[in-house]
Design an enzyme around this catalytic site. Structure first.
Site, PDB file in Angstrom:
ATOM      1  N   HIS A   1       0.811  -1.211   0.000  1.00  0.00           N
ATOM      2  CA  HIS A   1       0.000   0.000   0.000  1.00  0.00           C
ATOM      3  C   HIS A   1       0.850   1.269   0.000  1.00  0.00           C
ATOM      4  O   HIS A   1       0.354   2.335  -0.351  1.00  0.00           O
ATOM      5  CB  HIS A   1      -0.943  -0.009   1.201  1.00  0.00           C
ATOM      6  CG  HIS A   1      -2.009  -1.054   1.108  1.00  0.00           C
ATOM      7  ND1 HIS A   1      -3.318  -0.781   0.767  1.00  0.00           N
ATOM      8  CD2 HIS A   1      -1.959  -2.402   1.290  1.00  0.00           C
ATOM      9  CE1 HIS A   1      -4.024  -1.900   0.752  1.00  0.00           C
ATOM     10  NE2 HIS A   1      -3.223  -2.899   1.068  1.00  0.00           N
TER      11      HIS A   1
ATOM     12  N   ASP B   1       3.338   9.273  -0.873  1.00  0.00           N
ATOM     13  CA  ASP B   1       2.220   8.430  -0.457  1.00  0.00           C
ATOM     14  C   ASP B   1       1.952   7.382  -1.526  1.00  0.00           C
ATOM     15  O   ASP B   1       2.045   7.676  -2.724  1.00  0.00           O
ATOM     16  CB  ASP B   1       0.956   9.270  -0.245  1.00  0.00           C
ATOM     17  CG  ASP B   1       0.145   8.811   0.949  1.00  0.00           C
ATOM     18  OD1 ASP B   1       0.264   7.629   1.324  1.00  0.00           O
ATOM     19  OD2 ASP B   1      -0.592   9.631   1.511  1.00  0.00           O
TER      20      ASP B   1
END
Length: 487
Positions: free
Chosen positions: A157, A364
């Site tokens: 992720h 991110d």
């Protein structure tokens, strides 16, 4: 296929339960609708005297949760140590913050081995294991050591950094070799996948052809699967949430002024310092915006025992206080700063209330807040997303106002541009982003990954080695929802 999903955290999905991270929010609908069993930490630890891993089972929609008590002797070294003081900073390209001891690495591997033994009780002939995130890079190899021959996939992720950065992680070579026990390794972006394959080729000297790595484990495919949300469901939540008491109170308190919103874990990767400085710069250079726009910043504390996080919490709190002291009035607070989490239903209403969504991480993997903010908007009068180009979401949401979060002046200008943007342009940008969200839903992500895992397993020719001893009595392969605790 009997899908077993594994992550460090699980979410019970209660209506008002604050979400502790993007991973939990993403996996919840997958488990509820697919009938998978989701295995993860209970949040409790136990000593090493139990004969086999201890779990609590409960239903979750069509699926189930299995919550394990992790070993007390190794949890700190695994979680706060290697996972979050070595891997997390490296994966977010903060090599300067890497801290890990040999004991931390031993604990990380011990917890991965512990989880592998626990998973054996959920194995059926048609099982497939889908391992989530950096906490369990070595779990596939541990399962192969226990003679598990079923499909095992892994999804990261977070970002995957360049070779130079990941090489700063102690035992990086052992870990990445262990990752090749997976049939399929999924990444958020092409850049992440390319960085991983570059390491495998250059540092491990392995052959890579069309995304497939050939190693002593057999063949492993690396591919890109950008994670999504359920935009229709989130839009419905947002419309409904406008009558929620928290949302109603916020709307009344604005007195006609505009609102910008940021929702993040309190983490150095999220760019909170630069974001607050950008608002300070905007109010300083454009004083006409004072009293016309405020920032609601929700920053949920996490990993407070790690020094870098404690320092960040103090720094952000002081900066917010300084900015409010400089620009605030007796009847107006520029930044509303909250150190607590909210459930998805309330967040959806808060997003819909705000004219600007500010998602400005320094790095991110995807950032689902960006997608949720877009989905929550009123189609007739949508807000504007200000989005870091270093978030994975920027690859899809390219009609947001894309910014470099390191450039505080440019970020301040982008926020003021968003505030002044006319309705036709806002609708055009929002509609283009919604097309992307509808095409890349969380359901599509699940379907694409599982299909690719089955194909990769068929071609993978995975090898298993001599089994490690399984502690305690024979592990039971079946589970029953509602059976409560069992040992």
């Amino acid at each position: 296929m009997n899908l077993v999903v594994v992550s460090n955290r699980v979410s019970r999905g209660k209506a008002n339960e604050p979400m502790t991270g993007g991973l939990a929010a993403a996996l919840l609908p997958v488990v509820e609708k697919s009938g998978a069993i989701w295995v993860g930490s209970s949040g409790r630890v136990r000593d090493g005297s139990q004969k086999e891993p201890f779990a609590e089972i409960e239903a979750l929609g069509a699926g189930a949760l299995a919550m394990l008590d992790l070993p007390a002797a190794h949890y700190g070294g695994y979680y706060e140590g290697f996972a979050n003081s070595a891997l997390w900073p490296a994966l977010h390209s903060r090599a300067d913050l890497i801290r890990a001891s040999q004991d931390d690495y031993v604990s990380y591997r011990e917890v991965n081995a512990f989880m592998a033994r626990a998973l054996l009780r959920f194995r059926k002939p048609d099982s497939a294991f889908w391992i989530q995130d950096y906490h369990f890079l070595a779990l596939g190899a541990e399962l192969r050591d226990l003679r598990v021959t079923q499909p095992i996939g892994f999804f990261l992720h977070t970002p995957w950094p360049t070779r130079a950065v990941i090489s700063g992680v102690p035992h990086h070579r052992d870990l990445i070799e262990a990752m090749l026990a997976y049939d399929l390794i999924g990444f958020q972006t092409e850049e992440d996948c390319e960085n991983f394959l570059s390491y495998v080729q250059s540092d491990l000297g392995l052959v890579v052809h069309d995304g497939v790595v050939t190693s002593s484990h057999g063949r492993t495919r690396a591919a890109v699967f950008p994670i999504g949300i359920d935009p229709q469901r989130f839009a419905q939540q947002a419309a409904k949430a406008m009558t929620h008491p928290d949302v109603s109170r916020l709307r009344r308190s604005l007195n006609g002024e505009k609102l910008a919103i940021g929702v993040d874990r309190l983490d150095y990767s999220k760019g909170l310092i630069n974001r607050i400085k950008a608002f300070d710069r905007m109010w300083t250079t454009q004083p006409q915006l004072l009293r016309t726009v405020s920032l609601l910043q929700i920053a949920t504390p996490s990993r407070g025992a790690i020094e870098a996080y404690g320092n960040l919490q103090s720094e952000v709190a002081k900066l917010v206080s300084d900015v409010n002291g400089q620009h605030g009035e007796v009847d107006w607070t520029p930044i509303r700063y909250l150190n607590k989490g909210y459930g998805q239903a309330v967040l959806a209403g808060l997003y819909r209330t705000a004219q600007v969504g500010v998602v400005t991480p320094l790095q991110d993997g995807m950032n689902l807040v960006a997608k949720e903010y877009v989905a929550a908007q009123n189609p007739v009068d949508p807000g504007v997303l200000v989005l870091s180009k270093f978030a994975g979401a920027a690859n899809e949401l390219d009609t947001a106002l894309l910014v470099n979060p390191h450039d505080v002046d440019a970020l301040a200008r982008a926020i003021s541009t968003a505030l002044a943007m006319p309705a036709p342009e806002r609708r055009m940008r929002w509609e283009a982003m919604m097309v992307k969200l509808r095409a890349g839903t969380i359901q599509q992500w699940l379907s694409d990954f599982v299909e690719a895992l089955e194909e990769a397993h068929t071609l993978g020719d995975k090898k298993v080695v001599a089994a490690k001893p399984v502690y305690g009595p024979t592990v039971r392969p079946l589970y029953s929802v509602g059976a409560g605790r069992f040992q």
